[in-house]
Design a protein around this motif. Structure first.
Motif, mmCIF file in Angstrom:
data_model
loop_
_atom_site.group_PDB
_atom_site.id
_atom_site.type_symbol
_atom_site.label_atom_id
_atom_site.label_comp_id
_atom_site.label_asym_id
_atom_site.label_seq_id
_atom_site.Cartn_x
_atom_site.Cartn_y
_atom_site.Cartn_z
ATOM 1 N N PHE A 231 -46.278 27.248 -16.165
ATOM 2 C CA PHE A 231 -45.458 26.540 -15.031
ATOM 3 C C PHE A 231 -45.102 27.532 -14.416
ATOM 4 N N VAL A 232 -45.354 27.618 -13.070
ATOM 5 C CA VAL A 232 -45.222 28.733 -12.090
ATOM 6 C C VAL A 232 -44.326 28.258 -10.826
ATOM 7 N N PHE A 233 -43.361 28.933 -10.441
ATOM 8 C CA PHE A 233 -42.470 28.742 -9.117
ATOM 9 C C PHE A 233 -41.784 29.589 -8.912
ATOM 10 N N PRO A 234 -41.349 29.817 -7.504
ATOM 11 C CA PRO A 234 -40.941 31.054 -6.863
ATOM 12 C C PRO A 234 -39.356 30.920 -6.744
ATOM 13 N N GLU A 235 -38.363 31.919 -6.684
ATOM 14 C CA GLU A 235 -37.063 31.962 -6.443
ATOM 15 C C GLU A 235 -36.913 32.962 -5.535
ATOM 16 N N CYS A 236 -35.806 32.665 -4.528
ATOM 17 C CA CYS A 236 -35.435 33.619 -3.524
ATOM 18 C C CYS A 236 -33.801 33.153 -3.651
ATOM 19 N N SER A 237 -33.046 34.059 -4.269
ATOM 20 C CA SER A 237 -31.600 33.610 -4.676
ATOM 21 C C SER A 237 -30.875 35.196 -4.649
ATOM 22 N N ASP A 238 -29.808 34.979 -5.132
ATOM 23 C CA ASP A 238 -28.829 35.990 -5.355
ATOM 24 C C ASP A 238 -29.092 36.877 -6.555
ATOM 25 N N ARG A 239 -29.711 36.370 -7.521
ATOM 26 C CA ARG A 239 -30.122 36.867 -8.766
ATOM 27 C C ARG A 239 -31.522 37.645 -8.390
ATOM 28 N N SER A 240 -32.354 37.310 -7.301
ATOM 29 C CA SER A 240 -33.428 38.040 -7.088
ATOM 30 C C SER A 240 -33.392 38.791 -5.989
ATOM 31 N N ASN A 241 -32.079 39.222 -5.588
ATOM 32 C CA ASN A 241 -31.812 39.960 -4.449
ATOM 33 C C ASN A 241 -32.363 39.318 -3.160
ATOM 34 N N HIS A 242 -32.522 38.031 -3.010
ATOM 35 C CA HIS A 242 -33.110 37.254 -1.982
ATOM 36 C C HIS A 242 -34.433 37.792 -1.725
ATOM 37 N N THR A 243 -35.148 38.145 -2.627
ATOM 38 C CA THR A 243 -36.539 38.603 -2.570
ATOM 39 C C THR A 243 -37.343 37.524 -3.194
ATOM 40 N N TYR A 244 -38.659 37.200 -2.494
ATOM 41 C CA TYR A 244 -39.392 36.183 -3.073
ATOM 42 C C TYR A 244 -40.151 36.652 -4.495
ATOM 43 N N THR A 245 -39.635 35.969 -5.350
ATOM 44 C CA THR A 245 -39.724 36.420 -6.814
ATOM 45 C C THR A 245 -40.807 35.255 -7.315
ATOM 46 N N LEU A 246 -41.871 35.557 -7.924
ATOM 47 C CA LEU A 246 -42.772 34.428 -8.662
ATOM 48 C C LEU A 246 -42.197 34.430 -10.183
ATOM 49 N N TYR B 1 -40.486 29.919 -25.462
ATOM 50 C CA TYR B 1 -41.642 30.194 -24.210
ATOM 51 C C TYR B 1 -41.737 31.627 -23.931
ATOM 52 N N ARG B 2 -42.700 32.053 -23.302
ATOM 53 C CA ARG B 2 -42.846 33.516 -22.752
ATOM 54 C C ARG B 2 -42.506 33.211 -21.310
ATOM 55 N N TRP B 3 -42.079 34.533 -20.743
ATOM 56 C CA TRP B 3 -41.427 34.425 -19.397
ATOM 57 C C TRP B 3 -41.955 35.794 -18.698
ATOM 58 N N ILE B 4 -42.310 35.756 -17.393
ATOM 59 C CA ILE B 4 -42.589 36.948 -16.709
ATOM 60 C C ILE B 4 -42.132 36.682 -15.158
ATOM 61 N N ALA B 5 -41.610 37.494 -14.388
ATOM 62 C CA ALA B 5 -41.427 37.496 -13.108
ATOM 63 C C ALA B 5 -41.829 38.618 -12.289
ATOM 64 N N LYS B 6 -42.246 38.468 -10.932
ATOM 65 C CA LYS B 6 -42.579 39.528 -10.265
ATOM 66 C C LYS B 6 -42.212 39.368 -8.864
ATOM 67 N N MET B 7 -41.395 40.476 -8.288
ATOM 68 C CA MET B 7 -40.949 40.398 -6.856
ATOM 69 C C MET B 7 -42.040 40.676 -5.888
ATOM 70 N N MET B 8 -42.054 39.957 -4.897
ATOM 71 C CA MET B 8 -43.190 40.137 -3.987
ATOM 72 C C MET B 8 -42.662 40.155 -2.402
ATOM 73 N N PRO B 9 -41.839 41.150 -2.145
ATOM 74 C CA PRO B 9 -41.282 41.270 -0.754
ATOM 75 C C PRO B 9 -41.928 40.922 0.340
ATOM 76 N N SER B 10 -43.461 41.068 0.364
ATOM 77 C CA SER B 10 -44.032 40.627 1.453
ATOM 78 C C SER B 10 -44.328 39.299 1.812
ATOM 79 N N LEU B 11 -43.679 38.514 0.982
ATOM 80 C CA LEU B 11 -43.730 36.901 1.156
ATOM 81 C C LEU B 11 -42.667 36.292 1.768
ATOM 82 N N GLN B 12 -42.775 35.249 2.550
ATOM 83 C CA GLN B 12 -41.567 34.570 3.224
ATOM 84 C C GLN B 12 -40.766 33.698 1.943
ATOM 85 N N PRO B 13 -39.644 33.646 2.013
ATOM 86 C CA PRO B 13 -38.791 32.748 1.151
ATOM 87 C C PRO B 13 -39.300 31.259 1.139
ATOM 88 N N THR B 14 -39.602 30.904 2.290
ATOM 89 C CA THR B 14 -40.221 29.240 2.358
ATOM 90 C C THR B 14 -41.518 29.221 1.789
#
Length: 540
Positions: free
Chosen positions: A424-439, A500-513
């Motif tokens: 299951f994949v989804f992005p987050e852009c919030s306080d806890r991701s420093n407002h950076t697009y994070t997969l 479950y297993r979980w991993i996240a990656k910040m991708m600053p080149s992507l827009q929050p939307t």
């Protein structure tokens, strides 16, 4: 001489090739146990690529591509490399495909499809280095129908399903929805469809703004008709698309979404009210092979059962309750791809996406593996009977995982292809991701989870739901429960514990939307910005 010594002597007398052939008849679990029987078995199994490949296929919840000409060693190497890249979110390549802006799209079976303003359809077979799938693009233009309202597809069967809605003509209204069965490769009538290759479905009221959800599994074609008018009702129909015969036809505005569980069962979302007026969410499982195929209210289902979700707080309003899972249980890639391996048929997790409002809009995701849903099929019967309802406490806490999705992206549900197999994949852009697009990738493969634990992978004592900041670039095994406190969203404290297993990656080149989708070999990031929309495919 001891019995163990005698057995070892007898084994030493047998040709290794014979022992390998005997071991090759065992399943992966038995092979794993045999490694602990004696040193001879352990050495033979660990040094035989075919046997290790069989074991690792099961751990990865994959099936062998039987017609692939690669050796077991070559397949094993490809499997290990792809799994390692998914575990670290290290893709092999990036490709960008422009958005066509004609309004229709589909992602299924590693194929991305879009329609053009000229009525043509463009298909792209997404590439995979590790499964030897080349990129391929082709375009077809059907002559009928001229106006396609929605479409679905199944590349493994070369099937393209086109829906034409009723239209007013010369003051007259034809209330039939025409469902055309076409070939993806030619846009002509599919050779396995009988008659004209068109199924006509009559709706009781003229509702030109009806929307659709489509799923195909072998001969089953399932379509949910979402009513846009108060005069109309939600309808759900399953046909045998090859013969045009109806298998199930139920109606009710309490029905909201569906997923095919198997060639026998279908899962439906159900939103009703409790006696005190509060919203009540349930899952309805129907044995459609046993059910009356004629049009009926869902209340009259005679071969089904319900799973209750936790009781919501009286101040909570459920805005939407939808289901998603890919691929269907029968899925296998088309034979001409010659893939070395592909996803196993029972490796599936279902996502119940629930938007609720209490002071603010919040988004919950309830993730449920297939075996949890099919574990209670002995309850099947008239759904009006009390015995057909399973309360949340009897199945949910141990058999599922509920989390909150911290996104306010209004297009989240539009790009809903965010689950494939057990991922299951989804992005987050919030306080806890420093407002950076994070997969974020959640993987509910329980065999791989246990294997990761045995190999010493880091175990988190905090659930992702409760992380103050996202710990990126490091795969974690999550065993801590997800807890929603009493009186917040739910009436009582609600905790779920499916690991479950979980991993996240910040991708600053992507827009929050940007939204995110996934297939068996790719993560697809969708940028639907006006004038410059694109699909960015990160292939593994």
């Amino acid at each position: 001489m001891s019995n163990m010594t005698q057995s070892s002597s007898l084994l030493n007398a047998l040709p290794t090739e014979l022992i390998v052939r005997v071991l090759g008849e065992l399943d992966a679990l038995s092979l794993t146990k045999c490694k602990s029987v004696c040193k001879i078995f352990r050495d033979i199994i660990t040094e035989t690529a075919r046997l290790i490949y069989d074991i690792e296929l099961v751990v990865a919840e994959r099936e062998d591509g039987l017609i692939c000409s690669l050796s077991a060693m070559e397949k094993l190497e490809l499997l290990r490399k792809q799994q390692a890249r998914w575990d670290k979110l290290e893709w092999n390549s990036q490709t960008r495909y422009p958005m066509k802006y004609a309004g229709l799209w589909e992602l299924f079976g590693n194929v991305l499809a879009q329609n053009n303003t000229d009525g043509s359809f463009v298909f792209v077979q997404l590439p995979s280095v590790h499964r030897n799938i080349p990129e391929r693009e082709w375009k077809v233009k059907p002559t009928t129908p001229r106006f396609v309202r929605d479409f679905g597809m199944d590349p493994s069967q070369d099937l393209l399903v086109l829906i034409e809605t009723p239209r007013r003509s010369a003051g007259r209204v034809d209330r039939h929805h025409c469902i055309y069965l076409r070939s993806m490769s030619t846009a002509t009538k599919h050779p396995l469809a009988t008659g004209s290759g068109c199924i006509k479905h009559l709706r009781h009221f003229f509702d030109p703004d009806t929307s659709y959800s489509i799923q195909i599994s072998l001969e089953c074609l399932a379509i949910f008709f979402h009513a846009a008018s108060d005069l109309s009702a939600n309808e759900f129909v399953i046909w045998d698309w090859k013969t045009g015969q109806t298998k199930l036809h139920v109606v009710g505005n309490e029905l909201g979404s569906f997923c095919l569980l198997s060639e026998r069962y279908v899962l439906l979302s159900l939103l009703t009210n409790l006696p005190d007026g509060r919203d009540h969410a349930q899952l309805l499982i129907v044995d459609f092979e046993q059910e009356d195929p004629h049009r009926q209210s869902y209340l009259n289902i005679a071969h089904g059962f319900k799973l209750s979700l936790p009781i919501f707080h009286q101040s909570v309003e459920i805005r939407s309750f939808t289901l998603r899972s890919d691929p269907p249980s029968s899925w296998a890639p088309q034979s001409d791809l010659n893939v070395p391996f592909h996803i196993a048929q029972d490796a599936r997790v279902f996502v119940a996406s629930i938007w609720v409002h209490r002071d603010t809009l919040r988004h919950l995701a309830l993730l449920i593996p297939l075996h949890t849903l099919l574990r209670h099929t002995d309850l099947s019967g008239p759904i009006s009977a009390k015995e057909s309802m399973l309360v949340w406490e009897a199945w949910g806490p141990q058999g599922s995982r509920m989390t909150e999705i911290y996104t306010r992206n209004p297009s989240f549900e539009i790009w809903a292809c965010n689950v494939y197999g057990t991922r299951f994949v989804f992005p987050e852009c919030s306080d806890r991701s420093n407002h950076t697009y994070t997969l974020q990738v959640f993987d509910f493969n329980q065999k791989a989870f246990r294997n990761a634990i045995s190999q010493g992978q880091k175990v988190s004592d905090v659930d992702v739901l409760n992380m103050v900041s996202l710990e990126c670039d490091s795969s974690l095994c999550i065993t801590a429960p997800s807890i929603f406190t009493a009186g917040d969203i739910f009436l009582q404290e609600t905790r779920t514990t499916l690991p479950y297993r979980w991993i996240a990656k910040m991708m600053p080149s992507l827009q929050p939307t940007c939204s995110a989708m996934c297939s068996e070999d790719s993560i697809i990031v969708v940028d639907s910005s006006e004038g410059a929309g694109s699909y960015r495919v990160f292939a593994f």
